[in-house]
Design a protein around this motif. Structure first.
Motif, short mmCIF file in Angstrom:
data_model
loop_
_atom_site.label_atom_id
_atom_site.label_comp_id
_atom_site.label_asym_id
_atom_site.label_seq_id
_atom_site.Cartn_x
_atom_site.Cartn_y
_atom_site.Cartn_z
N ILE A 88 101.33 130.34 88.55
CA ILE A 88 100.51 131.27 89.32
C ILE A 88 99.05 130.88 89.10
N ALA A 90 95.68 132.48 89.45
CA ALA A 90 94.96 133.74 89.65
C ALA A 90 94.40 134.19 88.32
N THR A 95 96.60 139.08 88.95
CA THR A 95 97.99 138.61 89.01
C THR A 95 98.92 139.80 89.26
N GLU A 99 104.96 139.19 90.20
CA GLU A 99 104.86 137.74 90.06
C GLU A 99 104.81 137.34 88.58
N HIS A 100 104.08 138.11 87.80
CA HIS A 100 103.97 137.83 86.37
C HIS A 100 105.35 137.90 85.70
#
Length: 331
Positions: A88, A90, A95, A99-100
């Motif tokens: 990722i 960002a 973030t 997604e994390h």
């Protein structure tokens, strides 16, 4: 037989092709069935032995099925390579939580799942468990903070697992590969929240250097190998000068994006990416790393240093009488 996760692009793909070219039976594992099928056809057309299995490394049951398919084809698994990974781009504040979490499911729990399945298949015969982490396992970084956090976790897991296996007198070797920035398509596949294309942290190296380190550990196990002298230098700087590193690290941010190149929409976080690519189309990786060559051959290096030290001592010993005579001649 060598099983490689994340084998449909980048380091995993280069390693699979190189291993097959050197005579190993290879099972390629990733989520992209179409890419895997095409890659295996290419390996077999070149005379190699390979098969593939579709699995998400975050799914332990799917990995078990993939391993079983490899055993059915080649008889047993000698080497397991945990390589699958996502990224990722960002700041941590920007973030998204889903997604994390997904990144950790792949990067960290993928290693946990793969290691457990590998150990089940190695059994009493043993084997080589090789995990690809990153120099980000040894230092933090802006913009790729979630990625670095996952690699820190991977390193801790691998090192703890090694301790436990040694305590149990296990015949399994545990190796950790820590690449510097590598010119793979990871930036193209990443969840990119920056403006423009996501770039590899400089200076990037060619993925074949990592593949060589992986296969070296498969033949002659090592505890860990850092690929790329520049990356090792960065880690040492971060370890010994942490306050200064924190001030200077943000200077790399402009190099992690290229606004002149449109970023690719989408990512491979939740779905398979457009795999089949070994290298980044935007960066050319360094083809050699003298540091890594030395790190892969510690005994040879030690022998050369010992020889040099003995030769130097002999030269000094021969020089001493002449120097003494010269000094007496001046008196």
């Amino acid at each position: 037989m060598i099983l490689i996760t994340g084998a449909s692009s980048g380091i995993g793909l280069v390693t699979a092709r190189l291993a097959a070219a050197r005579g190993a039976g290879v099972i390629l594992v990733s989520r992209n069935e179409a890419a895997l099928a095409e890659i295996v056809r290419g390996i077999e057309a070149d005379g190699g032995a390979a098969c593939f299995a579709v699995a998400d490394v975050g799914d332990r049951a799917a990995l078990s099925e993939a391993a079983a398919k490899g055993v059915a084809r080649f008889g047993r698994i000698d080497t397991w390579v945990n390589n699958a990974g996502v990224a990722i781009y960002a700041t941590l504040a920007a973030t998204p939580g889903d997604e994390h979490q997904r990144l950790f499911r792949t990067n960290y729990f993928g290693v946990v799942n793969g290691s457990h399945v590998a150990l089940e298949h190695f059994g009493a015969a043993g084997g080589n468990l090789i995990t690809v982490a990153s120099i980000a396992a040894d230092m933090s970084t802006p913009i790729m903070g979630a990625y670095a956090a996952s690699k820190h976790a991977v390193r801790a897991f691998v090192e703890s697992l090694r301790i436990e296996l040694k305590a149990a007198a296990s015949p399994v070797s545990v190796s950790l590969i820590k690449p510097s920035g590598i010119a793979t398509p990871i930036g193209l596949h990443a969840a990119n929240h920056l403006d423009g294309a996501a770039m590899i942290p400089p200076p990037p190296y060619d993925p074949k250097l990592v593949a060589e380190a992986i296969l070296r550990c498969a033949e002659r196990p090592r505890r860990e190998i850092t690929v790329g002298g520049a990356g090792r230098a960065q880690v040492l700087f971060a370890e010994h000068f942490p306050a200064l590193f924190e001030r200077l690290a943000p200077l790399v941010i402009p190099f992690l994006q290229n606004r002149a190149i449109p970023k690719r929409e989408g990512s491979n976080l939740f779905e398979p990416g457009p795999d089949g690519e070994e290298r980044s189309p935007h960066e050319v990786g360094l083809k050699a790393s003298p540091y890594t060559q030395v790190a892969m051959r510690p005994r040879l290096t030690a022998a050369l240093l010992s020889t040099a030290a003995i030769a130097g001592a002999c030269a000094i010993w021969r020089w001493r009488p002449r120097a003494a005579i010269a000094l007496r001649g001046r008196d």
